[in-house]
Write an enzyme that holds these catalytic residues in place. Structure first.
Site, PDB file in Angstrom:
ATOM      1  CB  SER A 110      -0.889  -0.002   1.242  1.00 10.34           C
ATOM      2  OG  SER A 110      -1.427   1.275   1.498  1.00 10.34           O
ATOM      3  CB  CYS A 112      -0.304   3.765   4.106  1.00 11.30           C
ATOM      4  SG  CYS A 112      -0.359   2.012   4.517  1.00 11.30           S
TER       5      CYS A 112
END
Length: 311
Positions: A110, A112
């Site tokens: 991801s 993130c």
């Protein structure tokens, strides 16, 4: 760049019921391979169950799209679940693939994983260069561990394990639950329900100024299959559209598609999250891949799916 032919292979898609996993399955149907899935009776957090499944099914290639996912609220509310469950899932799937002698594996992370204040656009080299965004660091740490696990198996055993880092994804199969969804499907549901109820406005979290990048899940699935066939190296690869949009403008686009004509109000008591998160996908484009679905077209097709499947 080395080629890996999927034709005639037994390909396991872990997380087949999720948005990304189901997208990869749709994409693989034109590759001439046998698609394998594990049903809900196999708890991917349990090593013994995963090892037994691998032994019984002998996949040649694996896509690790299984994960416990959610937005800011879910990450902040269930930090232990997001860290523990994702660590167990990826460790069992990646370690089990090595033990079974799987030819090739792709782990999906991801965006993130990158530092909260990383310079924009974010290149692959930004990993581990600064503090993470606190609201989703638990999920991010688990995903970073997955990347490093693939690198470690490649370094120690020569395993052909690669990692791809998708940006914010949306599309068929997305989660539209307002308590656990990401921003785009949450906006879509809010706008739809406000239109149905005749409400004067919808409310969005934060100031509306943070910028986010979005990629349709079918584009992501196509990129994953492309990388599985054409990429073999330790460093993970960003998978993105290369374009971002302020949350306020995204809300306006969603309202336009949904047909909600009310206003948009910002709840500035709620967190904004990372100010900007645009990934540098030049590496993927240099390999020969680029997205095909525009944000507006993707939002329209996703709303059509929502109307048929989520009400």
């Amino acid at each position: 760049m080395t080629g890996y032919n999927l034709e005639g292979k037994r390909v396991y898609v872990a997380g087949h019921k999720g948005m990304v996993g189901s997208g990869i399955i749709r994409r693989l149907q034109s590759e001439g391979c046998e698609i394998l899935i594990s049903d809900r009776s196999v708890d991917l957090r349990e090593q013994a169950q995963v090892r037994e499944w691998y032994k019984d099914n002998s996949p040649d290639a694996v896509f690790v799209a299984a994960a416990k996912v959610g937005g800011i609220l879910a990450n902040d509310t269930y930090p232990a679940d997001f860290l523990y469950d994702n660590l167990m899932i990826e460790a069992n799937l990646i370690g089990g693939a090595r033990a079974q002698g799987v030819e090739k594996l792709m782990f999906l992370g991801s965006s993130c994983i990158y530092p909260k204040m990383a310079s924009q656009p974010i290149g692959e080299d930004a990993l581990l260069t600064g503090p993470l965004e606190p609201t989703n660091e638990w999920y991010a740490i688990a995903k970073i561990a997955g990347i490093k696990l693939c690198e470690a198996f490649r370094k120690q055993y020569g395993s052909d394990f690669i990692s791809g880092m998708p940006t914010n994804l949306y599309g068929p199969g997305d989660n539209f639950d307002l308590k656990s969804s990401h921003v785009l499907p949450a906006l879509m549901r809010k706008a739809h329900e406000a239109k149905e109820r005749g409400e004067p406005h919808i409310t969005i979290w934060g100031t509306g100024t943070p910028c986010r990048e979005f990629l349709h899940v079918d584009d992501c699935a196509d990129a994953c299959v492309f990388l599985m066939k054409n990429y073999s190296a330790a460093q993970h690869v960003n998978i993105g559209s290369g374009v971002d949009i302020p949350i306020r403008e995204l809300a306006e686009l969603v309202c336009d598609v949904v047909g909600f004509e009310g206003g948009i109000e910002c709840d500035t008591d709620k967190p904004d999250g990372t100010p900007r998160k645009l990934m540098d996908s030049a590496k993927l484009q240099e390999l020969g891949w680029s997205p095909e679905i525009t944000l507006e077209a993707g939002v329209r097709s996703t709303y059509e799916w929502f109307l048929k499947n989520s009400l």
